[in-house]
Write an enzyme that holds these catalytic residues in place. Structure first.
Site, PDB file in Angstrom:
ATOM      1  N   TRP A   1       0.890  -1.188   0.112  1.00  0.00           N
ATOM      2  CA  TRP A   1       0.022  -0.103   0.048  1.00  0.00           C
ATOM      3  C   TRP A   1       0.945   1.390   0.076  1.00  0.00           C
ATOM      4  CZ3 TRP A   1      -3.061   0.869   5.335  1.00  0.00           C
ATOM      5  CH2 TRP A   1      -2.281   0.438   6.453  1.00  0.00           C
TER       6      TRP A   1
ATOM      7  N   HIS B   1      -9.810  15.898 -13.232  1.00  0.00           N
ATOM      8  CA  HIS B   1     -10.204  16.617 -11.911  1.00  0.00           C
ATOM      9  C   HIS B   1     -11.669  17.200 -11.895  1.00  0.00           C
ATOM     10  CE1 HIS B   1      -7.981  20.062 -12.919  1.00  0.00           C
ATOM     11  NE2 HIS B   1      -8.773  20.712 -12.017  1.00  0.00           N
TER      12      HIS B   1
ATOM     13  N   HIS C   1     -14.232  26.845  -5.833  1.00  0.00           N
ATOM     14  CA  HIS C   1     -12.706  26.926  -6.362  1.00  0.00           C
ATOM     15  C   HIS C   1     -12.613  28.271  -6.891  1.00  0.00           C
ATOM     16  CE1 HIS C   1      -9.201  26.358  -8.456  1.00  0.00           C
ATOM     17  NE2 HIS C   1      -9.881  26.383  -9.634  1.00  0.00           N
TER      18      HIS C   1
ATOM     19  N   HIS D   1     -14.050  29.578 -15.602  1.00  0.00           N
ATOM     20  CA  HIS D   1     -14.348  29.394 -14.234  1.00  0.00           C
ATOM     21  C   HIS D   1     -14.956  30.554 -13.324  1.00  0.00           C
ATOM     22  CE1 HIS D   1     -10.461  26.961 -14.451  1.00  0.00           C
ATOM     23  NE2 HIS D   1     -10.943  26.284 -13.569  1.00  0.00           N
TER      24      HIS D   1
END
Ligand code: 23J
Ligand code: MN
Length: 257
Positions: free
Chosen positions: A61, A73, A79, A207
């Site tokens: 791991w 993403h 944001h 944005h």
């Protein structure tokens, strides 16, 4: 009531295909580079905990280190300053992560001009040919740019004036934010705005407008050429990071074969 058992059967027999629109996440995954006076996002890094060894004899791991906005993403409304009082990524309703996909293809224009920006007239032409963009849709902006996705320099396509990658005009960003009921926009590039969008009025219009309208962004998509213009269903799955502004995400499309 939808036919979920029919969908389940179609998934099992392959008549509904699941297409992965996600770019692989590794230390070489391209990231956004902002002008040097600004803070910078991090690349994705794995840190080994154990690998069937003295630190863990039967298990492998890792920890990982990443920016929220690294790789494929999700941009949450908070944001951007225009959406600062809207949802963080953990607060985005799950119902608003899945929807019908519509694909606007400007691969030919972008091949001729990497700074190409989708304008209102392109969206209206698409609507004249395909009908209005449905409520609750993911608008997927196909540019062909994902072909550079394994080469960070080609993907950024930067010169002394900054990056040259496709995006939206301010008018198109305003149109999508104010005149449509899309969930958000998915792109093949490192961000939803054009490489040159720092110099637009307003800067970073996509944005600015989408986040301010409680809409979302999704980036670094691949395999958009495998989707029909309409008819796919897209699932976007960011991690519910409390107070997060976004998250790396898996993006899957369901397509009738
Ligand atoms: C911060 C500032 C400008 C941009 C971005 C982030 C992104 O593209 C992003 O990943 O949200 S353009
Ligand atoms: Mn982002």
């Amino acid at each position: 009531m939808a036919d979920l058992s029919g969908l389940a059967a179609a998934l099992v027999d392959g008549s509904v295909e699941v297409i992965d629109l996600t770019s692989p996440l590794h230390s070489g995954t391209p990231i956004l580079g902002l002008p040097p006076e600004f803070g910078q996002t991090a690349t994705f890094q794995l840190e080994l905990i154990s690998e069937y060894d003295e630190k863990g004899p039967a298990w492998y791991w890792n920890n990982f280190h990443t920016g929220e906005h690294t790789g494929t993403h999700f941009d949450a409304p908070n944001h951007w300053i225009t959406g600062k009082d809207l949802d963080d990524v953990s607060q985005v309703p799950a119902q608003r992560l899945i929807g019908p996909a519509v694909v606007i293809d400007t691969t030919a224009q972008v091949a001729a001009n990497p700074d190409f920006c989708l304008d209102v007239s392109d969206i209206k032409e698409w609507e004249a040919a395909n009908g209005a963009i449905p409520k609750g849709a993911w608008l997927l902006y196909r540019t062909g740019w994902s072909k550079y996705g394994d080469d960070p320099a080609a993907y950024a396509n930067a010169d002394a004036n900054g990056p040259h990658t496709p995006g939206l005009t301010p008018a198109a960003a305003r149109y999508l934010a104010e005149e449509t009921e899309i969930l958000g926009m998915g792109v093949e590039t490192v961000g939803t705005d054009a490489g040159g969008a720092f110099g637009f009025d307003p800067p970073f219009p996509c944005h600015t407008m989408l986040m301010g309208a409680n809409k979302y962004g999704v980036t670094q998509l691949r395999n958009l050429h495998r989707l029909p213009v309409t008819g796919a269903v897209v699932i976007v799955a960011p991690l519910p990071i409390v107070k997060g502004s976004g998250s790396p995400c898996r993006v899957l499309a369901l397509v009738n074969k």
